[in-house]
Write a protein that holds these residues in place. Structure first.
Motif, PDB file in Angstrom:
ATOM      1  N   THR A 299       0.837  -1.201   0.000  1.00 56.42           N
ATOM      2  CA  THR A 299       0.000   0.000   0.000  1.00 56.42           C
ATOM      3  C   THR A 299       0.875   1.256   0.000  1.00 56.42           C
ATOM      4  N   GLU A 300       1.924   1.243   0.841  1.00 55.45           N
ATOM      5  CA  GLU A 300       2.790   2.421   0.911  1.00 55.45           C
ATOM      6  C   GLU A 300       3.540   2.640  -0.395  1.00 55.45           C
ATOM      7  N   VAL A 301       4.033   1.547  -0.996  1.00 58.99           N
ATOM      8  CA  VAL A 301       4.732   1.660  -2.282  1.00 58.99           C
ATOM      9  C   VAL A 301       3.801   2.299  -3.313  1.00 58.99           C
ATOM     10  N   HIS A 302       2.551   1.844  -3.330  1.00 61.48           N
ATOM     11  CA  HIS A 302       1.580   2.381  -4.282  1.00 61.48           C
ATOM     12  C   HIS A 302       1.369   3.888  -4.063  1.00 61.48           C
ATOM     13  N   ARG A 303       1.237   4.286  -2.778  1.00 60.07           N
ATOM     14  CA  ARG A 303       1.024   5.698  -2.454  1.00 60.07           C
ATOM     15  C   ARG A 303       2.242   6.543  -2.855  1.00 60.07           C
ATOM     16  N   LEU A 304       3.453   5.996  -2.617  1.00 63.09           N
ATOM     17  CA  LEU A 304       4.667   6.749  -2.943  1.00 63.09           C
ATOM     18  C   LEU A 304       4.830   6.897  -4.462  1.00 63.09           C
ATOM     19  N   ARG A 305       4.464   5.833  -5.207  1.00 63.45           N
ATOM     20  CA  ARG A 305       4.553   5.921  -6.675  1.00 63.45           C
ATOM     21  C   ARG A 305       3.565   6.960  -7.192  1.00 63.45           C
ATOM     22  N   THR A 306       2.381   7.000  -6.560  1.00 64.86           N
ATOM     23  CA  THR A 306       1.392   8.014  -6.927  1.00 64.86           C
ATOM     24  C   THR A 306       1.954   9.408  -6.666  1.00 64.86           C
ATOM     25  N   ALA A 307       2.667   9.563  -5.540  1.00 60.31           N
ATOM     26  CA  ALA A 307       3.272  10.858  -5.214  1.00 60.31           C
ATOM     27  C   ALA A 307       4.273  11.262  -6.294  1.00 60.31           C
ATOM     28  N   LEU A 308       5.061  10.311  -6.798  1.00 64.79           N
ATOM     29  CA  LEU A 308       6.033  10.609  -7.858  1.00 64.79           C
ATOM     30  C   LEU A 308       5.311  11.029  -9.142  1.00 64.79           C
ATOM     31  N   THR A 309       4.195  10.362  -9.442  1.00 62.17           N
ATOM     32  CA  THR A 309       3.400  10.734 -10.612  1.00 62.17           C
ATOM     33  C   THR A 309       2.874  12.160 -10.456  1.00 62.17           C
ATOM     34  N   ARG A 310       2.411  12.478  -9.241  1.00 67.24           N
ATOM     35  CA  ARG A 310       1.902  13.826  -8.983  1.00 67.24           C
ATOM     36  C   ARG A 310       3.021  14.855  -9.138  1.00 67.24           C
ATOM     37  N   MET A 311       4.255  14.461  -8.827  1.00 63.52           N
ATOM     38  CA  MET A 311       5.401  15.342  -9.014  1.00 63.52           C
ATOM     39  C   MET A 311       5.595  15.662 -10.489  1.00 63.52           C
ATOM     40  N   ASP A 312       5.489  14.622 -11.320  1.00 64.43           N
ATOM     41  CA  ASP A 312       5.627  14.819 -12.769  1.00 64.43           C
ATOM     42  C   ASP A 312       4.559  15.766 -13.294  1.00 64.43           C
ATOM     43  N   GLU A 313       3.401  15.730 -12.663  1.00 62.47           N
ATOM     44  CA  GLU A 313       2.281  16.552 -13.132  1.00 62.47           C
ATOM     45  C   GLU A 313       2.200  17.891 -12.400  1.00 62.47           C
ATOM     46  N   ASP A 314       3.267  18.230 -11.649  1.00 60.45           N
ATOM     47  CA  ASP A 314       3.317  19.493 -10.900  1.00 60.45           C
ATOM     48  C   ASP A 314       2.192  19.619  -9.880  1.00 60.45           C
ATOM     49  N   GLU A 315       1.701  18.520  -9.399  1.00 63.66           N
ATOM     50  CA  GLU A 315       0.615  18.572  -8.413  1.00 63.66           C
ATOM     51  C   GLU A 315       1.086  18.186  -7.018  1.00 63.66           C
ATOM     52  N   PHE A 316       2.337  17.717  -6.946  1.00 60.16           N
ATOM     53  CA  PHE A 316       2.861  17.294  -5.648  1.00 60.16           C
ATOM     54  C   PHE A 316       2.924  18.478  -4.688  1.00 60.16           C
ATOM     55  N   GLY A 317       2.492  18.249  -3.451  1.00 61.43           N
ATOM     56  CA  GLY A 317       2.564  19.306  -2.442  1.00 61.43           C
ATOM     57  C   GLY A 317       1.336  20.196  -2.420  1.00 61.43           C
ATOM     58  N   TYR A 318       0.383  19.924  -3.327  1.00 61.40           N
ATOM     59  CA  TYR A 318      -0.860  20.702  -3.315  1.00 61.40           C
ATOM     60  C   TYR A 318      -2.031  19.795  -2.959  1.00 61.40           C
ATOM     61  N   CYS A 319      -2.935  20.342  -2.168  1.00 56.20           N
ATOM     62  CA  CYS A 319      -4.095  19.577  -1.732  1.00 56.20           C
ATOM     63  C   CYS A 319      -4.969  19.220  -2.934  1.00 56.20           C
TER      64      CYS A 319
END
Ligand SMILES: [Zn+2]
Length: 112
Positions: free
Chosen positions: A65-85
């Motif tokens: 579950t954590e690996v999945h969440r962290l990979r999602t976070a990396l994807t959000r980084m690529d999309e410039d959405e990381f760190g935003y609610c």
């Protein structure tokens, strides 16, 4: 969030992912040992072994579950959405991201 901050969190995420990978490899050993020893060990220790196996499986599920969440976070980084609610679009507090690298909601949206 500036580039240095993004790189900081990206580094932490990759670090955590390799930790989880190493733990998964070790956990898989623990799970397979039981099957090999099943005939050889006595009743009580077999129950212990099965209990350990169940625990190892539960830990593995948590890691997946954590690996999945962290990979999602990396994807959000690529999309410039990381760190935003993802609910209100406001920046997520850095302290919160340090505690949970995969947080996708600000404190008020997560608690509301
Ligand atoms: Zn929010």
């Amino acid at each position: 969030m500036n580039t240095a901050e993004l790189e900081h969190f990206q580094h932490l995420i990759h670090q955590r992912l390799s930790e989880l990978e190493a733990q998964s490899a070790a956990g898989q050993d623990a799970q397979s040992v039981v099957e090999l020893d099943q005939q050889a060990v006595g009743r009580l220790s077999r129950m212990d072994a099965l209990q350990n196996q169940a625990m190892a499986k539960a830990q593995q599920t948590r890691r997946d579950t954590e690996v999945h969440r962290l990979r999602t976070a990396l994807t959000r980084m690529d999309e410039d959405e990381f760190g935003y609610c993802e609910d209100c679009g406001e920046p997520i507090a850095h302290g919160r991201l340090e505690l949970d690298l995969a947080a996708t909601k600000c404190v008020s949206c997560a608690s509301g």
